[in-house]
Design a protein around this motif. Structure first.
Motif, short mmCIF file in Angstrom:
data_model
loop_
_atom_site.label_atom_id
_atom_site.label_comp_id
_atom_site.label_asym_id
_atom_site.label_seq_id
_atom_site.Cartn_x
_atom_site.Cartn_y
_atom_site.Cartn_z
N PHE A 228 0.84 -1.20 0.00
CA PHE A 228 0.00 0.00 0.00
C PHE A 228 0.87 1.25 0.00
CE2 PHE A 228 -1.73 3.36 2.76
CZ PHE A 228 -2.85 3.74 2.02
N ARG A 229 1.84 1.30 0.89
CA ARG A 229 2.69 2.49 0.99
C ARG A 229 3.54 2.68 -0.26
NH1 ARG A 229 3.57 1.49 7.30
NH2 ARG A 229 2.02 2.99 8.07
N ASP A 230 4.02 1.60 -0.85
CA ASP A 230 4.79 1.71 -2.09
C ASP A 230 3.91 2.27 -3.21
OD1 ASP A 230 6.99 0.68 -0.80
OD2 ASP A 230 6.74 -1.36 -1.59
N ALA A 231 2.66 1.77 -3.29
CA ALA A 231 1.75 2.26 -4.33
C ALA A 231 1.37 3.71 -4.09
CB ALA A 231 0.49 1.38 -4.36
N TRP A 232 1.25 4.10 -2.83
CA TRP A 232 0.95 5.49 -2.49
C TRP A 232 2.07 6.41 -2.97
CZ3 TRP A 232 -3.38 7.48 0.13
CH2 TRP A 232 -3.29 8.84 0.49
N THR A 233 3.29 6.02 -2.69
CA THR A 233 4.44 6.81 -3.12
C THR A 233 4.48 6.92 -4.65
OG1 THR A 233 5.71 6.15 -1.17
CG2 THR A 233 6.96 6.98 -3.06
N ALA A 234 4.25 5.80 -5.32
CA ALA A 234 4.27 5.79 -6.78
C ALA A 234 3.18 6.69 -7.37
CB ALA A 234 4.12 4.37 -7.30
N ALA A 235 2.04 6.79 -6.67
CA ALA A 235 0.93 7.61 -7.15
C ALA A 235 1.21 9.11 -6.99
CB ALA A 235 -0.36 7.24 -6.43
N GLY A 236 2.15 9.45 -6.13
CA GLY A 236 2.55 10.85 -5.98
C GLY A 236 1.59 11.72 -5.20
#
Length: 339
Positions: A228-236
């Motif tokens: 979740f946190r990795d995807a959040w970072t990738a989403a900007g």
């Protein structure tokens, strides 16, 4: 500092052993428990939502009442089934409840859990579109809800209105600024957690996951949180997300605790079938305070989350549930560095 709240499933049963014999009992006791939790230093009061069940089915009147009777704690749901919701009406209800609470609403939503009745959302006049599943419909409702929460005008005003309008397109009222960033998605898998991150919703993870990879529950959940946190970072996204996990935690400090939960010591994960697929369920933490501290210290998902929701046995009454919350806040949390 870790946020510690309670999550009540809001059951009632017309039975002599239940402290909640009616819907009125559950509603009033839910408000009283929220007040007690705030006095004890807890951080949140959350309520489960189920339709066609002897549980809490209409959350917003309760959330508004709790908001009016408390001053500090967060107030939320875990979770609202979006298959049943009218996004526009829900936007108005959520905005009103949040304004009454002074911006303390933390609204957990999801595609829903197994139902009491067959396709219950159809009785609420919600029908999936052609080629759409009920889960697709829930996400469609969610997308509209999130859009409406931004407060952008979208409706053409009547040139001859009953009351004067502000200039431009109109939005739904009352609007509560900031509520859009306090929406949580109840994710049952790693993939849905990643999807929630792309949508800019916080992550609410329960005591079960609708998948099983053979590793302990807390390790699978910790992986879900990291994804979740990795995807959040990738989403900007511009702001920092929040993550909650739910746990059943019962320190045994007196004879009542021993009578209710003494047999739950030594609990382990369980693997079962949910909606036709394998699911992994987390264990119950019951035992002496030192043992619970040691066990929770090894829980990697609890360590990764910023918020811990304690599932409470609401049918045992307000006094006993306040006692459980107090045990965790005063005796367990400080030893883990959460207070």
């Amino acid at each position: 500092m870790k946020h510690i709240g309670f999550l009540s499933f809001g059951h009632w049963t017309d039975h002599p052993s239940s402290a909640t014999r009616s819907a009125a009992d559950v509603l009033h006791q839910s408000i009283e428990l929220a007040e007690a939790a705030e006095e004890l230093g807890a951080d949140g009061a959350y309520f489960r939502v189920h339709h066609f069940a002897r549980q809490l089915g209409s959350p917003f009147p309760l959330l508004a009442a709790v908001g009016a009777r408390t001053r500090r704690i967060e107030i939320g749901t875990g979770v609202i089934d979006m298959r049943y919701e009218n996004p526009a009406y829900m936007t108005e209800d959520a905005g009103a409840a949040d304004l009454i609470a002074g911006g303390r609403l933390q609204l957990g939503i999801s595609r829903g859990s197994p139902e009491q009745v067959i396709e219950g959302y159809r009785h609420f006049d919600h029908v999936p579109a052609a080629g759409e599943s009920d889960a697709d419909m829930a996400r469609r409702h969610t997308a509209r809800f999130l859009e409406l929460l931004t407060g952008e005008g979208f409706a053409e005003p009547n040139p001859r209105p009953m009351f004067p309008n502000p200039p431009g397109l109109l939005r739904l009222e009352p609007h509560s600024p900031g509520l859009r960033e306090r929406i949580w998605w109840g994710a049952g898998s790693r993939a849905t957690a990643e999807w929630a991150a792309t949508q800019g919703m916080n992550l609410m993870s329960s005591t079960l996951l609708t998948e099983d990879t053979g590793v302990p529950f807390h390790e699978l959940q910790a992986e879900q949180i990291q994804r979740f946190r990795d995807a959040w970072t990738a989403a900007g996204h511009a702001h920092t997300p929040r993550v909650s996990v739910s746990r059943s935690v019962f320190p045994i400090t007196d004879d009542r605790d021993r009578a209710y939960f003494g047999t739950a010591t030594g609990s382990t994960d369980q693997v079962g079938v949910l909606d036709g697929g394998r699911a992994r369920f987390g264990k119950t933490y019951a035992g002496e305070v030192d043992q619970i501290v040691a066990d929770l210290a090894e829980d990697s998902a609890v360590a990764a989350a910023d918020t811990l929701l304690l599932t409470v046995p609401n049918q045992l009454g307000v006094d006993y549930n306040a006692h459980v919350i107090d045990n965790v806040v005063r005796h367990v949390a400080p030893q883990l560095g959460w207070r």
